[in-house]
Design an enzyme around this catalytic site. Structure first.
Site, PDB file in Angstrom:
ATOM      1  CG  ASN A 181       3.016   3.769   1.405  1.00 23.90           C
ATOM      2  OD1 ASN A 181       2.578   4.826   2.145  1.00 23.90           O
ATOM      3  ND2 ASN A 181       3.579   3.728   0.532  1.00 23.90           N
ATOM      4  CE  LYS A 208       1.625   4.308  -2.185  1.00 26.86           C
ATOM      5  NZ  LYS A 208       1.865   3.707  -3.533  1.00 26.86           N
ATOM      6  CG  HIS A 230       7.479   3.971  -1.927  1.00 34.17           C
ATOM      7  ND1 HIS A 230       7.156   4.342  -3.075  1.00 34.17           N
ATOM      8  CD2 HIS A 230       6.684   3.015  -1.677  1.00 34.17           C
ATOM      9  CE1 HIS A 230       6.104   3.596  -3.418  1.00 34.17           C
ATOM     10  NE2 HIS A 230       5.661   2.854  -2.284  1.00 34.17           N
ATOM     11  CD  GLU A 254       4.439   6.214  -4.714  1.00 32.89           C
ATOM     12  OE1 GLU A 254       4.113   6.605  -3.751  1.00 32.89           O
ATOM     13  OE2 GLU A 254       3.569   5.317  -5.439  1.00 32.89           O
ATOM     14  CD  GLU A 271       6.130  -1.473  -2.560  1.00 35.83           C
ATOM     15  OE1 GLU A 271       5.073  -1.659  -2.132  1.00 35.83           O
ATOM     16  OE2 GLU A 271       6.791  -0.427  -2.509  1.00 35.83           O
ATOM     17  N   GLY A 326       0.211   0.691  -8.003  1.00 34.79           N
ATOM     18  CA  GLY A 326      -1.206   1.536  -8.242  1.00 34.79           C
ATOM     19  C   GLY A 326      -1.522   1.364  -9.307  1.00 34.79           C
ATOM     20  CB  SER A 371      -1.967  -4.077  -7.721  1.00 33.32           C
ATOM     21  OG  SER A 371      -1.430  -2.903  -8.139  1.00 33.32           O
TER      22      SER A 371
HETATM   23  P1  PGA Z   1      -0.411  -0.273  -4.127  1.00 27.28           P
HETATM   24  O1  PGA Z   1       0.798   0.504  -3.660  1.00 27.28           O
HETATM   25  O2  PGA Z   1      -0.804  -1.409  -3.321  1.00 27.28           O
HETATM   26  O3  PGA Z   1      -1.334   0.776  -4.562  1.00 27.28           O
HETATM   27  O4  PGA Z   1       0.053  -0.682  -5.556  1.00 27.28           O
HETATM   28  C1  PGA Z   1       2.079  -0.206  -3.252  1.00 27.28           C
HETATM   29  C2  PGA Z   1       2.943   0.690  -2.466  1.00 27.28           C
HETATM   30  O5  PGA Z   1       3.245   1.756  -3.062  1.00 27.28           O
HETATM   31  O6  PGA Z   1       3.596   0.351  -1.308  1.00 27.28           O
END
Ligand code: PGA
Length: 249
Positions: A9, A11, A93, A95, A165, A171, A211
């Site tokens: 992803n 982003k 997601h 976010e 997640e 992140g 992560s």
């Molecule tokens: P990350 O993000 O691997 O940077 O933790 C995962 C995601 O948001 O899908």
């Protein structure tokens, strides 16, 4: 047997030049053992589709609107992202839930529109740190899953992918322990079993996200109920992404 599915992803990162170079670098490592792919900003979808034509590589968007068309400034429909070349789409997601107030009801409508238009939704669910510390994680995830699948047939359900997640692991460099991730993946599968049946629950692929990186992918993928990963940060570097999609070596 469920086929592993590892999706990056990106982003809000990357340019047309970046995606071209990235695909050139990872191309020799794209394989048939794993379904791999990238969910990229809308502006990169058509380039990604062109660069990965005829390869076992999913071309993804990171969101879509649930309606087919209309007065929704700044939005794109399922048909539009398909026309650009996408065949998968991330829905719900954390976010988007956090920054754009995306609700469980909107997630459900988006999944329905994606399925109607034959694009595979990756449906995200996850709990906050506070919810985990208050021992509410299982209930929160169960509620998100139940709300996401309202009115969706079992034939359609098995086409979807679920991504667990935990918000506190995204992140942050903090990964859920493999045991915790596996326990939640099993809980999700049991929730699907209670909503549908055993066969359907055994078919659906469940990813872990938060992560994920080359150093932990093997352990995560060795868990019986985890079939893949949704990867943010570590999907931006070709050398890391190659290690992720060749985790079995
Ligand atoms: P990350 O993000 O691997 O940077 O933790 C995962 C995601 O948001 O899908």
């Amino acid at each position: 047997m469920r086929k592993p599915v590892i999706i990056g992803n990106w982003k809000m990162n990357g340019s047309i030049d970046d995606i071209k170079t990235f695909i050139k670098n990872i191309k020799p490592s794209i394989n048939n053992e794993v379904d791999s792919g990238l969910a990229v900003p809308y502006t990169l979808i058509s380039t990604l589709a062109k660069e990965t034509e005829k390869l076992n590589f999913k071309v993804g968007a990171q969101n879509m609107h649930f309606d087919e068309l209309g007065a929704y400034t700044g939005e794109l429909s399922a048909k539009m992202i398909i026309e650009a070349g996408a065949d998968i789409v991330i829905i719900g997601h954390s976010e988007r839930r956090m920054y754009y107030n995306e609700t469980d009801a909107a997630v459900n409508l988006k999944i329905k529109s994606a399925l109607k238009n034959n694009i595979i939704p990756i449906i995200c669910c996850g709990e906050s740190l506070e919810e985990r510390e208050n021992f509410q994680a299982e209930k929160i995830i169960e509620n998100q899953i139940k709300a996401a699948f309202v009115g969706i047939s079992k034939e359609n359900l098995s086409k979807t992918i679920i991504a667990y997640e935990p918000i506190w692991a995204i992140g942050t460099g903090k990964t859920a322990s493999t045991e915790d991730a596996e326990a939640m993946a099993m809980h999700i599968r049991n929730t699907i079993k209670s909503l549908y049946d055993v066969e359907t629950s055994e078919k659906i692929r469940i990813q872990y996200g938060g992560s994920v990186k080359p150093s932990n992918i093997k352990d995560i993928m060795s868990m019986p109920n985890i079939d893949g990963a949704l990867v943010g940060g570590a999907s931006l570097k070709a050398e890391d992404f190659i290690k992720l999609i060749k985790f079995f070596e």
